[in-house]
Design a protein around this motif. Structure first.
Motif, PDB file in Angstrom:
ATOM      1  N   MET A  54      42.681  35.281  41.405  1.00 29.85           N
ATOM      2  CA  MET A  54      42.266  35.751  42.721  1.00 29.85           C
ATOM      3  C   MET A  54      41.172  34.875  43.329  1.00 29.85           C
ATOM      4  SD  MET A  54      44.159  38.158  43.823  1.00 29.85           S
ATOM      5  CE  MET A  54      43.160  38.715  45.202  1.00 29.85           C
ATOM      6  N   ASP A  55      40.174  34.493  42.536  1.00 34.32           N
ATOM      7  CA  ASP A  55      39.115  33.630  43.066  1.00 34.32           C
ATOM      8  C   ASP A  55      39.679  32.305  43.563  1.00 34.32           C
ATOM      9  OD1 ASP A  55      36.826  35.195  42.921  1.00 34.32           O
ATOM     10  OD2 ASP A  55      36.400  34.660  40.840  1.00 34.32           O
ATOM     11  N   TRP A  56      40.608  31.751  42.809  1.00 35.03           N
ATOM     12  CA  TRP A  56      41.189  30.452  43.156  1.00 35.03           C
ATOM     13  C   TRP A  56      41.926  30.520  44.482  1.00 35.03           C
ATOM     14  CZ3 TRP A  56      45.810  27.776  43.847  1.00 35.03           C
ATOM     15  CH2 TRP A  56      45.748  26.383  43.660  1.00 35.03           C
ATOM     16  N   PHE A  57      42.767  31.549  44.666  1.00 40.26           N
ATOM     17  CA  PHE A  57      43.518  31.669  45.908  1.00 40.26           C
ATOM     18  C   PHE A  57      42.631  32.116  47.065  1.00 40.26           C
ATOM     19  CE2 PHE A  57      47.203  31.819  43.010  1.00 40.26           C
ATOM     20  CZ  PHE A  57      48.017  30.895  43.648  1.00 40.26           C
ATOM     21  N   ALA A  58      41.631  32.951  46.789  1.00 44.23           N
ATOM     22  CA  ALA A  58      40.721  33.388  47.845  1.00 44.23           C
ATOM     23  C   ALA A  58      39.960  32.195  48.416  1.00 44.23           C
ATOM     24  CB  ALA A  58      39.745  34.435  47.316  1.00 44.23           C
ATOM     25  N   GLY A  59      39.608  31.244  47.550  1.00 48.72           N
ATOM     26  CA  GLY A  59      38.909  30.062  48.022  1.00 48.72           C
ATOM     27  C   GLY A  59      39.771  29.181  48.899  1.00 48.72           C
ATOM     28  N   ARG A  60      41.098  29.264  48.739  1.00 41.08           N
ATOM     29  CA  ARG A  60      41.994  28.423  49.517  1.00 41.08           C
ATOM     30  C   ARG A  60      42.522  29.129  50.763  1.00 41.08           C
ATOM     31  NH1 ARG A  60      40.881  26.883  45.009  1.00 41.08           N
ATOM     32  NH2 ARG A  60      41.099  24.735  44.281  1.00 41.08           N
ATOM     33  N   PHE A  61      42.691  30.445  50.697  1.00 43.52           N
ATOM     34  CA  PHE A  61      43.116  31.182  51.887  1.00 43.52           C
ATOM     35  C   PHE A  61      41.932  31.428  52.825  1.00 43.52           C
ATOM     36  CE2 PHE A  61      46.993  31.858  49.677  1.00 43.52           C
ATOM     37  CZ  PHE A  61      47.931  32.277  50.621  1.00 43.52           C
ATOM     38  N   ASN A  62      40.735  31.336  52.295  1.00 38.83           N
ATOM     39  CA  ASN A  62      39.510  31.490  53.068  1.00 38.83           C
ATOM     40  C   ASN A  62      39.461  32.851  53.765  1.00 38.83           C
ATOM     41  OD1 ASN A  62      37.097  30.934  54.222  1.00 38.83           O
ATOM     42  ND2 ASN A  62      37.734  29.158  55.378  1.00 38.83           N
ATOM     43  N   THR A  63      39.708  32.918  55.077  1.00 38.92           N
ATOM     44  CA  THR A  63      39.600  34.188  55.801  1.00 38.92           C
ATOM     45  C   THR A  63      40.951  34.867  55.996  1.00 38.92           C
ATOM     46  OG1 THR A  63      39.746  33.023  57.925  1.00 38.92           O
ATOM     47  CG2 THR A  63      37.536  33.423  57.024  1.00 38.92           C
ATOM     48  N   GLN A  64      42.024  34.318  55.434  1.00 40.05           N
ATOM     49  CA  GLN A  64      43.364  34.868  55.625  1.00 40.05           C
ATOM     50  C   GLN A  64      43.655  35.958  54.590  1.00 40.05           C
ATOM     51  OE1 GLN A  64      45.970  34.174  57.963  1.00 40.05           O
ATOM     52  NE2 GLN A  64      46.636  36.055  56.956  1.00 40.05           N
ATOM     53  N   ALA A  65      44.092  37.130  55.052  1.00 40.47           N
ATOM     54  CA  ALA A  65      44.404  38.236  54.143  1.00 40.47           C
ATOM     55  C   ALA A  65      45.660  37.925  53.325  1.00 40.47           C
ATOM     56  CB  ALA A  65      44.603  39.519  54.939  1.00 40.47           C
ATOM     57  N   PHE A  66      45.633  38.276  52.040  1.00 35.29           N
ATOM     58  CA  PHE A  66      46.815  38.092  51.192  1.00 35.29           C
ATOM     59  C   PHE A  66      46.795  39.111  50.058  1.00 35.29           C
ATOM     60  CE2 PHE A  66      43.694  35.457  48.969  1.00 35.29           C
ATOM     61  CZ  PHE A  66      43.948  35.731  47.634  1.00 35.29           C
ATOM     62  N   MET A  67      47.953  39.225  49.405  1.00 43.01           N
ATOM     63  CA  MET A  67      48.094  40.132  48.267  1.00 43.01           C
ATOM     64  C   MET A  67      48.967  39.471  47.216  1.00 43.01           C
ATOM     65  SD  MET A  67      49.964  43.879  48.017  1.00 43.01           S
ATOM     66  CE  MET A  67      48.851  44.646  49.181  1.00 43.01           C
ATOM     67  N   ILE A  68      48.575  39.614  45.950  1.00 45.82           N
ATOM     68  CA  ILE A  68      49.381  39.149  44.819  1.00 45.82           C
ATOM     69  C   ILE A  68      49.705  40.368  43.969  1.00 45.82           C
ATOM     70  CG2 ILE A  68      49.474  37.669  42.792  1.00 45.82           C
ATOM     71  CD1 ILE A  68      47.391  35.873  44.109  1.00 45.82           C
ATOM     72  N   TYR A  69      50.997  40.621  43.762  1.00 47.41           N
ATOM     73  CA  TYR A  69      51.403  41.803  43.000  1.00 47.41           C
ATOM     74  C   TYR A  69      52.058  41.395  41.688  1.00 47.41           C
ATOM     75  CZ  TYR A  69      53.705  46.157  41.694  1.00 47.41           C
ATOM     76  OH  TYR A  69      54.113  47.273  40.994  1.00 47.41           O
ATOM     77  N   ASP A  70      51.521  41.909  40.592  1.00 48.57           N
ATOM     78  CA  ASP A  70      52.060  41.683  39.250  1.00 48.57           C
ATOM     79  C   ASP A  70      52.991  42.850  38.925  1.00 48.57           C
ATOM     80  OD1 ASP A  70      52.576  41.499  36.557  1.00 48.57           O
ATOM     81  OD2 ASP A  70      50.499  41.101  35.961  1.00 48.57           O
ATOM     82  N   GLU A  71      54.303  42.580  38.988  1.00 45.92           N
ATOM     83  CA  GLU A  71      55.274  43.653  38.794  1.00 45.92           C
ATOM     84  C   GLU A  71      55.412  44.075  37.339  1.00 45.92           C
ATOM     85  OE1 GLU A  71      58.906  42.066  40.304  1.00 45.92           O
ATOM     86  OE2 GLU A  71      59.162  40.622  38.655  1.00 45.92           O
ATOM     87  N   VAL A  72      54.911  43.289  36.410  1.00 43.27           N
ATOM     88  CA  VAL A  72      54.975  43.632  34.989  1.00 43.27           C
ATOM     89  C   VAL A  72      53.854  44.603  34.622  1.00 43.27           C
ATOM     90  CG1 VAL A  72      54.877  42.739  32.636  1.00 43.27           C
ATOM     91  CG2 VAL A  72      56.064  41.434  34.415  1.00 43.27           C
ATOM     92  N   HIS A  73      52.657  44.295  35.080  1.00 39.25           N
ATOM     93  CA  HIS A  73      51.485  45.102  34.739  1.00 39.25           C
ATOM     94  C   HIS A  73      51.117  46.081  35.856  1.00 39.25           C
ATOM     95  CE1 HIS A  73      51.252  41.291  32.464  1.00 39.25           C
ATOM     96  NE2 HIS A  73      50.882  42.068  31.479  1.00 39.25           N
ATOM     97  N   HIS A  74      51.913  46.093  36.931  1.00 40.94           N
ATOM     98  CA  HIS A  74      51.719  47.025  38.052  1.00 40.94           C
ATOM     99  C   HIS A  74      50.297  46.922  38.600  1.00 40.94           C
ATOM    100  CE1 HIS A  74      55.550  48.643  36.809  1.00 40.94           C
ATOM    101  NE2 HIS A  74      55.065  48.871  35.600  1.00 40.94           N
ATOM    102  N   LEU A  75      49.883  45.685  38.843  1.00 41.24           N
ATOM    103  CA  LEU A  75      48.526  45.423  39.310  1.00 41.24           C
ATOM    104  C   LEU A  75      48.590  44.529  40.537  1.00 41.24           C
ATOM    105  CD1 LEU A  75      45.476  45.805  38.582  1.00 41.24           C
ATOM    106  CD2 LEU A  75      45.646  43.595  37.398  1.00 41.24           C
ATOM    107  N   ALA A  76      47.874  44.909  41.590  1.00 40.48           N
ATOM    108  CA  ALA A  76      47.847  44.127  42.823  1.00 40.48           C
ATOM    109  C   ALA A  76      46.439  43.616  43.074  1.00 40.48           C
ATOM    110  CB  ALA A  76      48.316  44.970  43.999  1.00 40.48           C
ATOM    111  N   GLY A  77      46.338  42.339  43.394  1.00 35.98           N
ATOM    112  CA  GLY A  77      45.078  41.761  43.836  1.00 35.98           C
ATOM    113  C   GLY A  77      45.112  41.644  45.350  1.00 35.98           C
TER     114      GLY A  77
END
Length: 280
Positions: free
Chosen positions: A182-205
């Motif tokens: 999450m830190d890595w992608f947040a640094g690259r998306f900067n102010t753009q909203a995004f979501m990463i969903y792990d379908e195996v562990h049912h966890l969304a960042g």
């Protein structure tokens, strides 16, 4: 000697509470496993450990104070592994590290604070550098496997532009690595909203433009793909298929560099693109 197994909820906090319970009860459990992975042996006594955030924080501070923050970072990373014996391996390592009382020291190293506690340069006394020890070796193996999976997610995550100007990516990693990317992608998306969903562990960042947080969920209701996204996916798929050299097709090499379990969430590997406005 009593054969004891400690069970916890599968989280890092639960594992830290199990480690605390072993000290508090003056016990050395044979197994420390998540409740979903327990396979108790004949005659084994099972103790269920409740998760207490205050206790977990106390253990975290104790590890950082006695062994150094990089050792705790390594514990946190290893705990994200899906390997069934993760709890026991991390537990034994923490007991060993606390007994050794040798903090990870990066003094004079040009890679200061960037090695994740895994490098051994100028750190001969670090418990993390004792790679030949039968307790440290499997722990570092877990660490490497989690970091390798993190690297794969950084390579193969494919984001889609959804209605409402949100970018979304779905993945199926072999370890719960969403917190590590999450830190890595947040640094690259900067102010753009995004979501990463792990379908195996049912966890969304979830990142909303400033800070990110984790959400545990079994299902998602998502907006439709934007019209531009459907066009771009179809164009990318056509480009990928067009530049392929049939005579050099090597499926074994492809699976080596791009694990097949990840293909269903990679645009260019899909047979068809649902909802595409361009025929493939």
């Amino acid at each position: 000697m009593i054969d004891i197994a400690y069970t916890y909820d599968g989280s890092l906090e639960g594992l830290l509470c199990a480690i605390f319970a072993s000290y508090a009860n003056k016990e050395d459990p044979t197994d420390v496993v998540s409740s979903t992975a327990l396979q108790a042996r004949l005659g084994q006594t099972v103790r269920e450990v409740e998760t207490d955030m205050a206790v977990a924080l106390r253990v975290q501070k104790g590890i950082c104070r006695r062994c150094g923050p990089l050792v705790f970072d390594a514990v946190k990373t290893a705990s994200l592994s899906d390997e069934p014996h993760t709890g026991s391996i991390v537990y034994r390592f923490v007991r060993f590290a606390m007994a050794r009382h040798t903090p990870h020291d990066c003094t004079g190293c040009p890679r200061t604070m960037r090695c994740g506690g895994l490098c051994t340069r100028n750190q001969k006394n670090s418990v993390l550098g004792d790679l030949a020890h039968p307790i440290v070796a499997p722990f570092q193996k877990l660490n490497r496997s989690v970091y390798n999976e993190r690297h794969r997610m950084m390579q193969f995550l494919r984001f889609e532009h959804l209605e409402g100007d949100v970018w979304f990516a779905q993945c199926n990693p072999a370890a719960s690595v969403v917190p590590l990317v999450m830190d890595w992608f947040a640094g690259r998306f900067n102010t753009q909203a995004f979501m990463i969903y792990d379908e195996v562990h049912h966890l969304a960042g979830v990142y909303e433009g400033k800070d990110w947080y984790l959400v545990k969920t079994d299902s998602l209701i998502l907006p439709e793909r934007s019209a531009e996204e459907r066009v771009m996916q179809a164009a990318w798929k056509r480009f990928y298929d067009t530049i392929a050299v049939e005579s050099r097709y090597n499926p074994e090499l492809r699976r080596q560099f791009m694990p097949k379990r990840l293909w269903k969430n990679i645009v260019e590997m899909k047979e068809t693109l649902p909802g595409s406005e361009i025929a493939l």
